[in-house]
Write a protein that holds these residues in place. Structure first.
Motif, PDB file in Angstrom:
ATOM      1  N   GLN A 149       0.813  -1.209   0.000  1.00 34.65           N
ATOM      2  CA  GLN A 149       0.000   0.000   0.000  1.00 34.65           C
ATOM      3  C   GLN A 149       0.853   1.269   0.000  1.00 34.65           C
ATOM      4  O   GLN A 149       0.432   2.298  -0.525  1.00 34.65           O
ATOM      5  N   ARG A 150       2.063   1.203   0.557  1.00 35.31           N
ATOM      6  CA  ARG A 150       2.878   2.401   0.729  1.00 35.31           C
ATOM      7  C   ARG A 150       3.860   2.656  -0.413  1.00 35.31           C
ATOM      8  O   ARG A 150       4.264   3.798  -0.638  1.00 35.31           O
ATOM      9  N   TYR A 151       4.284   1.601  -1.097  1.00 36.61           N
ATOM     10  CA  TYR A 151       5.359   1.725  -2.071  1.00 36.61           C
ATOM     11  C   TYR A 151       4.961   1.083  -3.396  1.00 36.61           C
ATOM     12  O   TYR A 151       4.128   0.171  -3.431  1.00 36.61           O
ATOM     13  N   PRO A 152       5.575   1.528  -4.515  1.00 30.57           N
ATOM     14  CA  PRO A 152       5.348   0.849  -5.796  1.00 30.57           C
ATOM     15  C   PRO A 152       6.065  -0.503  -5.791  1.00 30.57           C
ATOM     16  O   PRO A 152       7.293  -0.564  -5.705  1.00 30.57           O
ATOM     17  N   ILE A 153       5.317  -1.582  -5.868  1.00 33.89           N
ATOM     18  CA  ILE A 153       5.853  -2.936  -5.769  1.00 33.89           C
ATOM     19  C   ILE A 153       5.556  -3.694  -7.062  1.00 33.89           C
ATOM     20  O   ILE A 153       4.428  -3.650  -7.573  1.00 33.89           O
ATOM     21  N   ASP A 154       6.561  -4.381  -7.577  1.00 35.66           N
ATOM     22  CA  ASP A 154       6.375  -5.277  -8.712  1.00 35.66           C
ATOM     23  C   ASP A 154       5.674  -6.543  -8.205  1.00 35.66           C
ATOM     24  O   ASP A 154       6.251  -7.297  -7.414  1.00 35.66           O
ATOM     25  N   PRO A 155       4.442  -6.804  -8.612  1.00 32.37           N
ATOM     26  CA  PRO A 155       3.706  -7.938  -8.052  1.00 32.37           C
ATOM     27  C   PRO A 155       4.339  -9.290  -8.348  1.00 32.37           C
ATOM     28  O   PRO A 155       4.069 -10.262  -7.633  1.00 32.37           O
ATOM     29  N   GLN A 156       5.183  -9.358  -9.366  1.00 31.59           N
ATOM     30  CA  GLN A 156       5.837 -10.623  -9.695  1.00 31.59           C
ATOM     31  C   GLN A 156       7.095 -10.866  -8.860  1.00 31.59           C
ATOM     32  O   GLN A 156       7.696 -11.935  -8.944  1.00 31.59           O
ATOM     33  N   ARG A 157       7.479  -9.886  -8.045  1.00 30.03           N
ATOM     34  CA  ARG A 157       8.705 -10.020  -7.238  1.00 30.03           C
ATOM     35  C   ARG A 157       8.394  -9.851  -5.747  1.00 30.03           C
ATOM     36  O   ARG A 157       9.142  -9.224  -5.007  1.00 30.03           O
ATOM     37  N   ILE A 158       7.297 -10.423  -5.325  1.00 34.61           N
ATOM     38  CA  ILE A 158       6.937 -10.435  -3.907  1.00 34.61           C
ATOM     39  C   ILE A 158       7.308 -11.802  -3.343  1.00 34.61           C
ATOM     40  O   ILE A 158       6.807 -12.830  -3.804  1.00 34.61           O
ATOM     41  N   TYR A 159       8.201 -11.811  -2.360  1.00 38.43           N
ATOM     42  CA  TYR A 159       8.754 -13.057  -1.834  1.00 38.43           C
ATOM     43  C   TYR A 159       8.584 -13.135  -0.324  1.00 38.43           C
ATOM     44  O   TYR A 159       8.528 -12.120   0.373  1.00 38.43           O
ATOM     45  N   ILE A 160       8.529 -14.362   0.174  1.00 41.09           N
ATOM     46  CA  ILE A 160       8.534 -14.640   1.598  1.00 41.09           C
ATOM     47  C   ILE A 160       9.833 -15.358   1.926  1.00 41.09           C
ATOM     48  O   ILE A 160      10.342 -16.148   1.114  1.00 41.09           O
ATOM     49  N   GLY A 161      10.396 -15.064   3.083  1.00 46.14           N
ATOM     50  CA  GLY A 161      11.640 -15.718   3.480  1.00 46.14           C
ATOM     51  C   GLY A 161      11.744 -15.780   4.986  1.00 46.14           C
ATOM     52  O   GLY A 161      10.930 -15.217   5.724  1.00 46.14           O
ATOM     53  N   GLY A 162      12.764 -16.457   5.450  1.00 47.35           N
ATOM     54  CA  GLY A 162      12.993 -16.551   6.888  1.00 47.35           C
ATOM     55  C   GLY A 162      14.281 -17.289   7.162  1.00 47.35           C
ATOM     56  O   GLY A 162      14.916 -17.834   6.256  1.00 47.35           O
ATOM     57  N   PHE A 163      14.656 -17.308   8.424  1.00 44.93           N
ATOM     58  CA  PHE A 163      15.869 -17.995   8.848  1.00 44.93           C
ATOM     59  C   PHE A 163      15.516 -19.000   9.934  1.00 44.93           C
ATOM     60  O   PHE A 163      14.751 -18.693  10.857  1.00 44.93           O
ATOM     61  N   SER A 164      16.056 -20.228   9.824  1.00 44.64           N
ATOM     62  CA  SER A 164      15.896 -21.277  10.831  1.00 44.64           C
ATOM     63  C   SER A 164      14.404 -21.574  11.031  1.00 44.64           C
ATOM     64  O   SER A 164      13.707 -21.904  10.067  1.00 44.64           O
ATOM     65  N   GLY A 165      13.899 -21.454  12.265  1.00 44.38           N
ATOM     66  CA  GLY A 165      12.480 -21.703  12.486  1.00 44.38           C
ATOM     67  C   GLY A 165      11.592 -20.770  11.695  1.00 44.38           C
ATOM     68  O   GLY A 165      10.489 -21.138  11.276  1.00 44.38           O
ATOM     69  N   GLY A 166      12.066 -19.551  11.464  1.00 45.09           N
ATOM     70  CA  GLY A 166      11.309 -18.614  10.638  1.00 45.09           C
ATOM     71  C   GLY A 166      11.222 -19.049   9.193  1.00 45.09           C
ATOM     72  O   GLY A 166      10.230 -18.794   8.505  1.00 45.09           O
TER      73      GLY A 166
END
Length: 341
Positions: A149-166
């Motif tokens: 909502q706040r920034y111009p985002i490329d919808p094809q480059r939206i990723y989820i990530g995490g480390f270890s348990g995350g």
């Protein structure tokens, strides 16, 4: 070392349009909720159909109604990093699920985030001690919602990530929300899918996951426990027709936040177009459907022969194994098993 520095907003543009802050920010408070983070939607996407049915039955009882949203955003804080210059098609976005309670940005990652034009956002109190469904998953979804909502985002480059348990939570989110996240960066933490702990979503969502989600596993070269976890997870992905999988090793690293070099390589892989092999995917899906249909028929035959307990036992195994792929057939069969005779 993990740091997060609050920067002041940029001066307003000449047309008096409100400027958005860039750089490292801490203690950010968001305001926008998302339909994707509603409690009912979390249940639908992340639980197996029979478990979701049970939760919905309980919530229908007086005094047990589900909350619309599990979080009050006024009490939540986020760390955000925004590169100064947005790419022509908009920023990439990495929503990061941490294993620690602090909302922070790894300091060594900033230059790599700049190189990829990627916004990084992570929530406080979303570590391994926090509840997955009540906090860690909705915090990630609401982080994505508010950055979009706040920034111009490329919808094809939206990723989820995490480390270890995350990372293990990030994998679960990627599986349940392939319509939002187009890739997952799994840093030293992963699980097999298609079991009681990591249920498959609906057939439509899982097809989207198979078709278009790229997974990148990035684990330290000396982190043998999590390398073994990655091997089991990747084998599971192949069994379930998920073929867009890459691996990156972090040389000389143990179970730790990776350096900028391996991260840069992993983000390059995340950005690669997903190739299509429709014939291979169709054959793999047909194999799964054949086995699933045979097991459902076996459960129906048990019920027809007045062996309802055995039918229920088999159906529970089918539900754990195939999750949303078995619905609505599994739900219909459960209702027949539970019907008075």
């Amino acid at each position: 070392m993990l740091i997060a520095i609050l920067l002041m907003p940029l001066p307003a543009a000449a047309d008096n349009a409100p400027a958005v802050p860039t750089g490292l920010q801490r203690d950010v408070v968001f305001t926008d909720y998302s339909p994707l983070s509603r409690s009912a939607e979390l249940v639908r996407r992340l639980l197996s159909p029979l478990n979701a049915l049970h939760v919905n039955q309980v919530s229908a009882q007086p005094g047990h109604a589900m909350r619309e949203q599990s979080l009050d955003l006024t009490h939540e804080k986020f760390a955000v990093y925004v590169p100064t210059v947005a790419p022509p098609r908009g920023y990439a976005l990495l929503v990061f699920v941490p294993p620690w309670p602090e909302a922070s940005v790894p300091s060594t990652w900033v230059s790599t985030l700049d190189r990829h034009g990627m916004i990084f956002v992570s929530a406080a109190n979303s570590g391994n001690d926090a509840d997955v469904l009540d906090r860690r998953v909705p915090l990630a979804l609401l982080a994505a919602q508010n950055i979009i909502q706040r920034y111009p985002i490329d919808p094809q480059r939206i990723y989820i990530g995490g480390f270890s348990g995350g990372s293990r939570v990030a994998e679960r989110i990627a599986l349940g929300y392939p319509d939002l996240f187009h890739g997952a960066l799994l840093l030293a933490g992963s699980d097999p899918i298609g079991n009681a702990q990591l249920a498959l979503p609906s057939a439509a969502l899982f097809r989207q996951f198979q078709d278009a989600t790229r997974l990148v596993y990035l684990t330290g070269q000396n982190d043998q426990i999590h390398l073994d976890m990655d091997t089991r997870s990747q084998q599971s992905m192949r069994e379930w027709c998920v073929f867009h999988v890459d691996t990156v090793s972090a040389p000389w690293s143990g179970h730790e936040v990776v350096a900028a070099g391996p991260l840069n390589h992993a983000l390059d892989l995340l950005d690669k177009p997903v190739p299509s092999d429709s014939a291979k995917l169709a054959d793999c899906r047909a194999r799964i459907e054949l086995t699933l249909t045979a097991q459902l028929q076996q459960a129906q035959d048990l019920l027809a022969n007045d062996k309802s307990d055995a039918a229920r036992t088999l159906l529970d195994k089918i539900d754990a194994r195939y999750g949303g792929l078995a619905a609505p057939r599994s739900i219909d069969l459960a209702e027949k098993i539970d019907a008075p005779h």
